[in-house]
Design an enzyme around this catalytic site. Structure first.
Site, short mmCIF file in Angstrom:
data_model
loop_
_atom_site.label_atom_id
_atom_site.label_comp_id
_atom_site.label_asym_id
_atom_site.label_seq_id
_atom_site.Cartn_x
_atom_site.Cartn_y
_atom_site.Cartn_z
CE LYS A 39 -2.85 10.00 3.38
NZ LYS A 39 -3.35 9.38 2.13
CG HIS B 159 -2.11 -0.85 1.13
ND1 HIS B 159 -3.27 -0.49 0.49
CD2 HIS B 159 -2.32 -2.12 1.58
CE1 HIS B 159 -4.15 -1.48 0.57
NE2 HIS B 159 -3.61 -2.47 1.21
CE LYS C 43 -6.76 13.43 0.70
NZ LYS C 43 -7.07 12.21 -0.01
NE ARG C 44 -2.71 7.52 6.72
CZ ARG C 44 -1.44 7.56 6.34
NH1 ARG C 44 -0.51 8.03 7.17
NH2 ARG C 44 -1.08 7.15 5.15
CB THR D 142 -10.47 4.69 -1.37
OG1 THR D 142 -10.18 5.00 0.00
CG2 THR D 142 -9.72 3.44 -1.79
CE LYS E 285 -14.21 5.90 0.55
NZ LYS E 285 -13.37 5.98 1.75
#
Length: 784
Positions: free
Chosen positions: A525, A332, A519-520, A627, A631
């Site tokens: 990110k 991942h 998100k995390r 992901t 969504k």
């Protein structure tokens, strides 16, 4: 059950548990009574599914995280009972939405755990025999609140609401032994209800309990703490997801967690096999596939060998051959720090027998590599033991049938860079399986208004065959359809605004553009890049450069790991930005910034359908897939993002004209990385970038004298002992990012034209169903 029986069952449960009835029950009482009523209805189907699957080849999904979200609405929806339950409760004067007060079980931290949950849903909805194994964390991750702009953590006591969707299977409890401790692993089974009850699979979560229990003798001698010591130490193993591991104690607990749930799961799988096939293990790999979700469950490989050797009398060679045919490994990440490595001494001190087996695997690997002509240098680069470190990913690659990435770009990076040495000798093992999301929760349940419009336009069946959404393309120029879609989007914004006002005490305007990044929290990110872009917009507005800017709400949601100081500094910075732009008379009517508290699956179900712009801005090459991007796409938002992860495939499906892509690509970053000097080449030469970066240290914002903002500034401009300056290339991408964001916001002013872009995202999102992904796993990896 008919309606009368359903009501009677709920009332019976309420009388037994609380001496009350539907009209007078608290949300907690109602939640448990309703859930238990559904459980009593589905158990025969659950048993039948298990019996049917027992005779087939089946797969087991081992994961440290399962981020399931609130169960009651999803289970009612999949069981075909949601509308009936709403009607029944309404007739009794109860709004089913009161059940939203029940907290999520935060048994995951982000995409990894949510992907696992989506996979289980998809498998059950397509009658694929897949069961999950994980840990029943007592407190999950943590509950987040924001105080004075800082993240604050508290225990997430989700079990206080009861756990009506679990069945304690004490007869299947097993013992797990460490060097200094032995515990009982007690399973709790959760039904995974497929859409329209196509199948009901099982998620089995293990709870750690003491073998000894309460020591009455010590208590009688007034050693009150000692009397509960074994219980406390056992409980610690399954108390919290990802305990702080910045000390040896924390590392030991993390390793114990992994071995605990893996050992229990492997023992359970072998028990199931022996019940069906006896002591002949020649068919084991023919009947079972075990999927290792990231490196956390990789210790399953030596554990399975241990049981085969020491309990079933096999040789190492026989055991390894079966294990290699049974296990598969999903990678991942391309981040080196996320590819788990354990200190050899620590590993040996916690699970000494497993340590010896890992040594055997390492020697077996060396022998194999020599046999195929690898040089000493090539062998050393692949050894599981690298000095005093044990490389779990290397063991997973060697001892698995297949290794898969989770987006095409990610898999290509694994093949060509991160795992290139392995790919060159085992090309047949590497596959790509682009991630997906379940349409049931991520549009059917969370966006019934849009779901109804879709069904009206193309008929039913798309909920399990998402490719059918392609039929929506023919309506993109139908003005009436697009305007109805626009009305639905505004309705979802109104719902979100009401929810936010209730939970955050903040008022938002549903007629503004909603730009959302949830998100995390991790530096790669690049939530900080988003915050910097808002600061740049702020400065431009102050200089009257953006007189007609589209008013925009920028919404963030994320949790930072408790020990991740720099991530917590980013949360504080975002909240300082919010304080500035939300209160400045020159900007408060154009910009609004909000960091929502305790972001989780249920919050996502409110946020995602209301979004116009989906922020997917990771440094190119570092987001394996994502992901969240899928969504947002499914619910009709455009992607503002880098050419990274699944964004690449989203653009391919929806078209460049319907997304907003910016920033350096993987090949560009690789080209500039060796000589990248952001201070000299960007910071000193670009006044616009410099002004934004300087807000970290020039007094514009206050970090509460923590030094957090100074650390962020230093990491960007000067680097650290473990990273070069601006390791995630924020300075490289900032200016182009802001310009692309402005292009999206100016496009938004033509609402109907922008909505057509959003509609095309919905119409082209069929590829990103987890149904497709799980079918590919089943056919191409598990051979089911």
């Amino acid at each position: 059950m008919n309606k009368e029986q359903f009501i009677a069952k709920i009332n019976e449960n309420l009388r037994i548990d609380g001496r009350t009835d539907i009209k007078n029950a608290t949300p907690k009482q109602l939640y448990n009574a309703l859930s238990r009523a559904v459980m009593s209805e589905i158990i025969p189907d659950w048993d039948a599914s298990e019996e049917r699957h027992n005779s087939k080849r089946r797969a087991y999904y081992l994961s440290a995280e399962f981020l399931m979200g609130r169960a009651v609405f999803n289970n009612l929806y999949c069981a075909g009972l949601l509308d009936e339950a709403k009607e029944i409760l309404a007739e009794q004067g109860v709004d089913i939405n009161c059940l939203e007060e029940i907290e999520d079980a935060a048994l995951g931290n982000g995409g990894l755990g949510r992907l696992a949950a989506c996979f289980l849903d998809s498998a059950a909805s397509h009658d694929i025999p897949l069961n999950g194994y994980g840990i029943r964390y007592k407190y999950g991750l943590f509950k987040q609140s924001i105080g004075n702009g800082f993240q604050q953590e508290s225990a997430d006591a989700w079990l206080d609401y009861g756990d009506a969707w679990s069945v304690r299977a004490e007869n299947d409890a097993v013992r797990v032994d460490f060097a200094d401790q032995s515990v009982m692993a007690v399973p709790y089974d959760i039904p995974i209800i497929g859409y329209n009850k196509k199948s009901i699979n099982t998620l089995r979560l293990w709870q750690s309990e003491s073998l000894k229990g309460f020591d009455f003798g010590k208590f009688d001698n007034q050693d009150y703490l000692g009397a509960s010591e074994s219980t406390i130490l056992a409980d610690a193993i399954s108390n919290v997801l990802y305990p702080n591991d910045n000390t040896e104690k924390g590392l030991r607990l993390r390793l114990k967690q992994q071995y605990f749930f893996v050992s229990a799961s492997i023992q359970d799988i072998i028990r199931r096999y022996k019940k069906a096939h006896g002591d002949d293990f020649s068919k084991f790999a023919d009947m079972y596939a075990i999927q290792l979700n990231d490196t956390h469950p990789t210790i399953a490989i030596p554990e399975l060998i241990r049981i085969f050797m020491f309990k079933e009398g096999m040789s190492f060679t026989e055991a390894f051959a079966i294990v290699q045919k049974t296990c598969n490994y999903t990678n991942h990440t391309v981040l080196g720090e996320a590819l788990e490595k354990w200190g050899a001494d620590l590993f040996k001190s916690v699970v000494p027998t497993i340590y010896e087996i890992v040594l055997m695997i390492d020697k077996h690997l060396e022998k194999h590599l020599r046999s195929i002509g690898q040089t000493d240098a090539q062998i050393e680069a692949k050894r599981i033991f690298d000095g005093d470190r044990i490389h779990m990913a290397r063991m997973a690659i060697f001892a698995s049938t297949y290794i898969n990435g989770v987006a095409q770009l990610h898999t290509d990076i694994l093949k060509n860079d991160v795992l290139k040495d392995w790919y060159e000798i085992y090309p047949e093992r590497f596959q790509n399986k682009t991630n997906g999301i379940t349409p049931r929760r991520w549009i059917g349940l969370c966006n019934p208004e849009l779901s109804s419009l879709i069904t009206e336009k193309i008929g039913d069946g798309w909920q399990t065959e998402l490719d059918k959404l392609a039929e929506l393309k023919k309506f993109v120029d139908d003005g009436a359809t697009i305007r109805r879609f626009m009305d639905i989007k505004r309705e979802k914004k109104v719902q979100l605004c009401e929810y936010i006002k209730k939970h955050e005490g903040v008022e938002l305007n549903p007629d503004w553009a909603f730009d959302i990044q949830v998100k995390r929290l991790h530096e790669y990110k690049r939530q900080l890049l988003n915050a910097f872009s808002i600061v740049d917009l702020y400065f431009q507005i102050k200089e009257n450069k953006l007189p007609d800017l589209q008013p925009t709400c920028f919404i963030f949601g994320a949790k930072a790991a408790p020990a991740y100081r720099r991530a917590k500094g980013i949360i504080k910075y975002i909240n300082e930005v919010a304080k500035l732009v939300n209160n400045d008379p020159d900007t408060k009517d154009k910009l609004k910034v909000l960091f929502v508290q305790n972001y989780n699956v249920s919050y996502a179900e409110k946020l995602i359908p209301a979004a116009d712009i989906s922020e997917q801005i990771s440094t190119a090459g570092l987001e394996a897939s994502g992901t969240g991007n899928m969504k947002f796409m499914l619910n009709g938002a455009v992607t503002l993002g880098t050419y990274d992860g699944a964004n690449v495939e989203i653009v391919e499906e929806a078209g460049w004209e319907n997304e907003y892509i910016f920033g350096a690509r993987v090949e560009e970053i690789e080209k500039i990385k060796p000589t990248y000097r952001p201070k000299e080449k960007i910071y000193y030469t670009n006044d616009r970038v410099k002004r934004v970066i300087n807000t970290l240290v020039d007094g514009t914002f206050n970090d509460g004298d923590t030094g957090m903002f100074g650390e962020l500034y230093n990491a960007l401009i000067n680097g650290t002992s473990w990273h070069k300056p601006d390791h995630y290339f924020l300075l490289t991408d900032l200016e182009g990012y802001v310009d692309t964001k402005l292009r999206a916001l100016y496009d938004y002013k033509n609402r109907e034209m922008f909505s057509k872009k959003c509609w095309m995202n919905i119409a082209t999102s069929g590829k990103f169903s987890s149904d497709r992904t799980v079918k590919q796993y089943a056919e191409e990896l598990w051979k089911i």
